[in-house]
Design a protein around this motif. Structure first.
Motif, PDB file in Angstrom:
ATOM      1  N   ASP A 120       0.846  -1.184   0.000  1.00 30.82           N
ATOM      2  CA  ASP A 120       0.000   0.000   0.000  1.00 30.82           C
ATOM      3  C   ASP A 120       0.894   1.251   0.000  1.00 30.82           C
ATOM      4  N   VAL A 121       0.306   2.404   0.193  1.00 30.97           N
ATOM      5  CA  VAL A 121       1.069   3.653   0.185  1.00 30.97           C
ATOM      6  C   VAL A 121       2.059   3.706   1.344  1.00 30.97           C
ATOM      7  N   ASP A 122       1.744   3.042   2.447  1.00 29.22           N
ATOM      8  CA  ASP A 122       2.663   3.023   3.582  1.00 29.22           C
ATOM      9  C   ASP A 122       4.020   2.448   3.198  1.00 29.22           C
ATOM     10  N   GLY A 123       4.048   1.617   2.171  1.00 28.54           N
ATOM     11  CA  GLY A 123       5.305   1.044   1.720  1.00 28.54           C
ATOM     12  C   GLY A 123       6.309   2.092   1.278  1.00 28.54           C
ATOM     13  N   TRP A 124       5.806   3.238   0.806  1.00 27.42           N
ATOM     14  CA  TRP A 124       6.711   4.313   0.385  1.00 27.42           C
ATOM     15  C   TRP A 124       7.544   4.816   1.553  1.00 27.42           C
ATOM     16  N   PHE A 125       6.973   4.721   2.762  1.00 25.34           N
ATOM     17  CA  PHE A 125       7.633   5.253   3.953  1.00 25.34           C
ATOM     18  C   PHE A 125       8.267   4.138   4.789  1.00 25.34           C
ATOM     19  N   SER A 126       8.460   2.987   4.179  1.00 24.47           N
ATOM     20  CA  SER A 126       8.987   1.840   4.906  1.00 24.47           C
ATOM     21  C   SER A 126      10.306   1.391   4.281  1.00 24.47           C
ATOM     22  N   GLN A 127      10.656   0.123   4.468  1.00 26.63           N
ATOM     23  CA  GLN A 127      11.946  -0.373   3.997  1.00 26.63           C
ATOM     24  C   GLN A 127      11.919  -0.582   2.484  1.00 26.63           C
ATOM     25  N   LEU A 128      12.648   0.252   1.760  1.00 20.39           N
ATOM     26  CA  LEU A 128      12.712   0.157   0.302  1.00 20.39           C
ATOM     27  C   LEU A 128      13.796  -0.809  -0.162  1.00 20.39           C
ATOM     28  N   VAL A 129      14.725  -1.145   0.722  1.00 23.70           N
ATOM     29  CA  VAL A 129      15.857  -2.003   0.378  1.00 23.70           C
ATOM     30  C   VAL A 129      15.578  -3.420   0.873  1.00 23.70           C
ATOM     31  N   ASN A 130      15.530  -4.365  -0.042  1.00 23.23           N
ATOM     32  CA  ASN A 130      15.213  -5.738   0.339  1.00 23.23           C
ATOM     33  C   ASN A 130      16.457  -6.610   0.246  1.00 23.23           C
ATOM     34  N   VAL A 131      17.061  -6.885   1.402  1.00 21.24           N
ATOM     35  CA  VAL A 131      18.289  -7.681   1.425  1.00 21.24           C
ATOM     36  C   VAL A 131      18.011  -9.181   1.379  1.00 21.24           C
ATOM     37  N   ALA A 132      16.742  -9.560   1.157  1.00 26.92           N
ATOM     38  CA  ALA A 132      16.431 -10.961   0.891  1.00 26.92           C
ATOM     39  C   ALA A 132      16.475 -11.248  -0.607  1.00 26.92           C
ATOM     40  N   GLU A 133      16.905 -10.273  -1.390  1.00 26.89           N
ATOM     41  CA  GLU A 133      17.124 -10.432  -2.827  1.00 26.89           C
ATOM     42  C   GLU A 133      18.624 -10.507  -3.090  1.00 26.89           C
ATOM     43  N   PRO A 134      19.134 -11.590  -3.653  1.00 24.80           N
ATOM     44  CA  PRO A 134      20.578 -11.710  -3.899  1.00 24.80           C
ATOM     45  C   PRO A 134      21.146 -10.572  -4.748  1.00 24.80           C
ATOM     46  N   ALA A 135      20.434 -10.157  -5.785  1.00 23.32           N
ATOM     47  CA  ALA A 135      20.947  -9.095  -6.653  1.00 23.32           C
ATOM     48  C   ALA A 135      21.066  -7.778  -5.897  1.00 23.32           C
ATOM     49  N   THR A 136      20.105  -7.502  -5.018  1.00 27.02           N
ATOM     50  CA  THR A 136      20.160  -6.284  -4.214  1.00 27.02           C
ATOM     51  C   THR A 136      21.327  -6.345  -3.242  1.00 27.02           C
ATOM     52  N   LEU A 137      21.503  -7.483  -2.590  1.00 25.18           N
ATOM     53  CA  LEU A 137      22.591  -7.654  -1.638  1.00 25.18           C
ATOM     54  C   LEU A 137      23.940  -7.485  -2.343  1.00 25.18           C
ATOM     55  N   THR A 138      24.080  -8.080  -3.507  1.00 23.45           N
ATOM     56  CA  THR A 138      25.321  -7.961  -4.277  1.00 23.45           C
ATOM     57  C   THR A 138      25.601  -6.507  -4.640  1.00 23.45           C
ATOM     58  N   SER A 139      24.562  -5.793  -5.045  1.00 20.35           N
ATOM     59  CA  SER A 139      24.722  -4.386  -5.421  1.00 20.35           C
ATOM     60  C   SER A 139      25.157  -3.536  -4.232  1.00 20.35           C
ATOM     61  N   LEU A 140      24.584  -3.805  -3.060  1.00 22.83           N
ATOM     62  CA  LEU A 140      24.946  -3.027  -1.866  1.00 22.83           C
ATOM     63  C   LEU A 140      26.405  -3.226  -1.485  1.00 22.83           C
ATOM     64  N   PHE A 141      26.909  -4.441  -1.672  1.00 19.47           N
ATOM     65  CA  PHE A 141      28.263  -4.754  -1.242  1.00 19.47           C
ATOM     66  C   PHE A 141      29.334  -4.079  -2.098  1.00 19.47           C
ATOM     67  N   LYS A 142      28.977  -3.660  -3.313  1.00 17.93           N
ATOM     68  CA  LYS A 142      29.956  -3.005  -4.180  1.00 17.93           C
ATOM     69  C   LYS A 142      30.326  -1.636  -3.601  1.00 17.93           C
ATOM     70  N   GLY A 143      31.529  -1.515  -3.156  1.00 12.69           N
ATOM     71  CA  GLY A 143      31.992  -0.253  -2.577  1.00 12.69           C
ATOM     72  C   GLY A 143      31.629  -0.065  -1.121  1.00 12.69           C
ATOM     73  N   ALA A 144      30.984  -1.054  -0.506  1.00 15.00           N
ATOM     74  CA  ALA A 144      30.596  -0.921   0.897  1.00 15.00           C
ATOM     75  C   ALA A 144      31.803  -1.091   1.816  1.00 15.00           C
ATOM     76  N   LYS A 145      31.753  -0.437   2.955  1.00  6.73           N
ATOM     77  CA  LYS A 145      32.780  -0.606   3.977  1.00  6.73           C
ATOM     78  C   LYS A 145      32.403  -1.833   4.801  1.00  6.73           C
TER      79      LYS A 145
END
Length: 266
Positions: free
Chosen positions: A137-162
């Motif tokens: 719903d619209v509340d999702g806009w104000f919630s967690q937009l980053v889903n680290v249960a997705e491998p591609a998202t997790l891989t993208s976050l790790f690039k350049g991460a400390k």
């Protein structure tokens, strides 16, 4: 004396042998969080999570929204989600107080209850079905937009991460998330700028699985309005029960509608 020494030596040998499997198991635990995550993709299994959204202005934060939810996995990743949200504190003066809402999403089909649909349901119906709906719903806009249960998202976050031993921190953008994350695209289909920077900090548990994720981004990344200048959304997500049984089903068909009523006459 010789018998005593022999007994001690035998006991020591047994202790070493019985301790070896545990040590070997620890050494073979996945060192790569992405690999550890993919190992969780078993049909009928999943993970549960809680979100707390805080609205920050002039350095002062106010709780805004709480969510509880779960992901159900298949062999390829997330196949369903079930999320319930409710207000966590005083609302911003440009927003109505969050109305309790629940969204079940199976594949790309969402079933929404309450929230923005609460007063638009035909008589006898309580769920709105959208074949290509949002995740929350619209509340999702104000919630967690980053889903680290997705491998591609997790891989993208790790690039350049400390990286430290169990923590990863850094930044990404709405644009990068939109390229790799089906969750992001379905949660925030409309936004003011893909250049919006998202700061993140992810802690993994001893099995290298996500345990706690904190993200923050300016609200103007969603709404291109001067009234939102200086406001920041911060979301903390905690994951529990990796590998537990999760079964998410669609609502009863007789309670579902694909048509909404405009009861306000707008």
């Amino acid at each position: 004396m010789k018998r005593m020494i022999a007994s001690v030596s035998a006991a020591t040998a047994v202790a070493l042998m019985t301790g070896a499997p545990a040590q070997a198991q620890a050494q073979t635990a996945p060192a790569d969080p992405v690999k550890a995550l993919k190992g969780q993709f078993v049909p009928g299994k999943g993970v549960r999570f809680t979100d707390l959204t805080t609205m920050i202005e002039d350095g002062e934060g106010k709780p805004y929204l709480r969510r509880t939810g779960s992901f159900q996995f298949g062999r390829g990743g997330i196949v369903a989600s079930d999320i319930t949200s409710k207000g966590a504190g005083p609302a911003d003066d440009r927003l109505n107080p969050p109305v309790p809402a629940r969204t079940i999403r199976i594949g790309t089909t969402s079933y929404s209850q309450g929230g923005t649909y609460r007063d638009k349901m035909p008589r006898g119906k309580s769920w709105y079905k959208d074949p290509d709906g949002m995740t929350g719903d619209v509340d999702g806009w104000f919630s967690q937009l980053v889903n680290v249960a997705e491998p591609a998202t997790l891989t993208s976050l790790f690039k350049g991460a400390k990286k430290t031993r169990t923590t990863y921190s850094g930044t990404t953008t709405f644009g990068r998330l939109a390229k790799v994350s089906p969750w992001f695209r379905a949660t925030l289909p409309l936004r003011s700028s893909d250049k919006t920077v998202v700061t993140f900090r992810l802690t993994v548990d001893r099995n290298r699985l996500p345990q706690r994720l904190t993200t923050s981004f300016p609200v103007t990344g969603i709404f291109d309005s001067a009234g939102w200048e200086g406001k920041t959304i911060s979301v903390e997500t905690r994951f529990t029960g990796w590998g537990g049984r999760v079964s998410i089903k669609a609502p009863p068909a007789n309670k579902v509608t694909t048509k909404l009523e405009d009861k306000d006459g707008l």
